[in-house]
Design a protein around this motif. Structure first.
Motif, PDB file in Angstrom:
ATOM      1  N   ALA A 127       0.622  -1.097  -0.062  1.00 14.95           N
ATOM      2  CA  ALA A 127      -0.084  -0.122  -0.391  1.00 14.95           C
ATOM      3  C   ALA A 127       1.272   1.152   0.605  1.00 14.95           C
ATOM      4  O   ALA A 127       0.384   2.091  -0.750  1.00 14.95           O
ATOM      5  N   LEU A 130       2.733   1.113  -3.647  1.00 14.17           N
ATOM      6  CA  LEU A 130       1.608   2.403  -4.228  1.00 14.17           C
ATOM      7  C   LEU A 130       0.779   3.182  -4.341  1.00 14.17           C
ATOM      8  O   LEU A 130       0.939   4.263  -5.538  1.00 14.17           O
ATOM      9  N   ALA A 131       1.214   4.176  -3.061  1.00 16.48           N
ATOM     10  CA  ALA A 131       0.618   5.697  -2.822  1.00 16.48           C
ATOM     11  C   ALA A 131       1.706   6.599  -3.268  1.00 16.48           C
ATOM     12  O   ALA A 131       1.422   7.524  -3.815  1.00 16.48           O
ATOM     13  N   ALA A 134       1.191   5.967  -7.919  1.00 15.42           N
ATOM     14  CA  ALA A 134       0.644   5.579  -9.235  1.00 15.42           C
ATOM     15  C   ALA A 134       0.208   7.002  -8.515  1.00 15.42           C
ATOM     16  O   ALA A 134      -0.147   8.026  -7.933  1.00 15.42           O
ATOM     17  N   GLY A 136      -3.251   8.165 -10.797  1.00 10.15           N
ATOM     18  CA  GLY A 136      -4.331   7.764 -12.012  1.00 10.15           C
ATOM     19  C   GLY A 136      -4.155   6.605 -12.189  1.00 10.15           C
ATOM     20  O   GLY A 136      -3.839   5.644 -11.717  1.00 10.15           O
ATOM     21  N   ARG A 137      -4.341   7.563 -13.394  1.00  7.16           N
ATOM     22  CA  ARG A 137      -4.087   6.080 -14.622  1.00  7.16           C
ATOM     23  C   ARG A 137      -2.877   5.963 -14.758  1.00  7.16           C
ATOM     24  O   ARG A 137      -2.341   5.130 -16.028  1.00  7.16           O
ATOM     25  N   ASP A 158      -3.849  -4.258  -7.259  1.00  5.79           N
ATOM     26  CA  ASP A 158      -4.748  -2.824  -6.799  1.00  5.79           C
ATOM     27  C   ASP A 158      -4.528  -1.408  -7.404  1.00  5.79           C
ATOM     28  O   ASP A 158      -6.053  -0.882  -7.400  1.00  5.79           O
ATOM     29  N   TRP A 159      -3.018  -1.885  -7.950  1.00  4.08           N
ATOM     30  CA  TRP A 159      -3.996  -0.706  -8.979  1.00  4.08           C
ATOM     31  C   TRP A 159      -4.771  -0.790  -9.985  1.00  4.08           C
ATOM     32  O   TRP A 159      -5.289  -0.141 -10.618  1.00  4.08           O
ATOM     33  N   ARG A 161      -7.144  -2.437  -9.821  1.00  2.39           N
ATOM     34  CA  ARG A 161      -8.528  -2.513  -9.722  1.00  2.39           C
ATOM     35  C   ARG A 161      -9.092  -1.159  -9.269  1.00  2.39           C
ATOM     36  O   ARG A 161      -9.954  -0.977  -9.937  1.00  2.39           O
ATOM     37  N   SER A 162      -7.265  -0.276  -8.975  1.00  4.67           N
ATOM     38  CA  SER A 162      -8.373   1.117  -8.855  1.00  4.67           C
ATOM     39  C   SER A 162      -8.795   1.912 -10.003  1.00  4.67           C
ATOM     40  O   SER A 162      -9.199   3.081 -10.523  1.00  4.67           O
ATOM     41  N   VAL A 163      -8.211   1.027 -10.976  1.00  7.38           N
ATOM     42  CA  VAL A 163      -8.221   1.255 -12.852  1.00  7.38           C
ATOM     43  C   VAL A 163      -9.948   1.301 -13.330  1.00  7.38           C
ATOM     44  O   VAL A 163      -9.612   1.421 -14.904  1.00  7.38           O
TER      45      VAL A 163
END
Length: 215
Positions: A127, A130-131, A134, A136-137, A158-159, A161-163
């Motif tokens: 996590a 990722l912060a 990342a 956004g896209r 996780d990235w 999933r977020s997009v």
């Protein structure tokens, strides 16, 4: 679950999943090659859901209800062999228990608990990473360069999933990971989408980018 969410009025919900349900979940994940998160099974607490009976066998719950004269409703799906879980319950787990000399459901439940602990230890650094990378896209690859594979693939999953990639399977995460660790100019990787467009990941210089392509 949608009905329970609507009716719970901000209160936690206690579910009746037992140790046998946990064992079936782990075995399903193992057979499908779904990865450690799936093999970790169900948690005793994952807000707002509580599962206080995960350490209790199904037969014990039935016996307790009979002794206390509690009404029980049997879901007809639980007896329908068209469902893979039902066949696991009635055919595969009893056979495994017989061949291995008993204790298979308990062993599968212990495996889930151990993998939950392992997953918790890996999810925290993933996590944080990722912060860091990342936007956004867009995913900056430089911070990922020295990450262990177990952490890096968690970041990628996780990235994705977020997009908008709902639940990327192992093959998709592996293909995207190849864009990071085995880059040799390969083309875009399809990671999901809908009827109108598909989501694809491409690499450009030191970044991964997600875009929608009309079907």
């Amino acid at each position: 679950y949608a009905a329970l969410r609507e009716a719970r009025a901000r209160r936690p919900v206690l579910l009746g999943h037992t140790l046998d349900d946990q064992a079936e979940t782990v075995l399903l994940g193992l057979g499908r090659g779904s990865g450690a998160r799936s093999l970790a099974g169900m948690r005793e607490w994952s807000a707002p859901w509580g599962r206080p009976l995960l350490g209790v066998r199904r037969a014990q719950t039935r016996a307790a209800c009979a002794e206390w004269s509690l009404p029980v409703w049997d879901d007809p799906h639980n007896d329908d062999p068209r469902f893979t879980r039902v066949r696991l319950r009635r055919e595969v787990l009893p056979l495994l228990d017989d061949v291995l000399g008993g204790g298979v459901p308990q062993a599968l439940a212990r495996t889930a608990r151990q993998l939950q602990d392992d997953g918790d230890a890996l999810d925290a650094p993933a996590a944080e990473l990722l912060a860091e990378c990342a936007y956004g896209r867009v995913l900056d690859l430089e911070p990922l360069s020295d990450a262990h594979a177990a952490v890096r693939t968690r970041v990628l999953r996780d990235w994705l999933r977020s997009v908008g990639a709902a639940e990327p399977p192992f093959r998709v995460v592996t293909a995207v990971d190849d864009l990071v660790t085995d880059w040799h100019g390969q083309g875009p990787v399809a990671v999901g989408g809908d009827e109108e467009a598909r989501l694809v990941v491409t690499r450009r210089a030191g970044e991964l980018r997600v875009r929608r392509e009309p079907r």
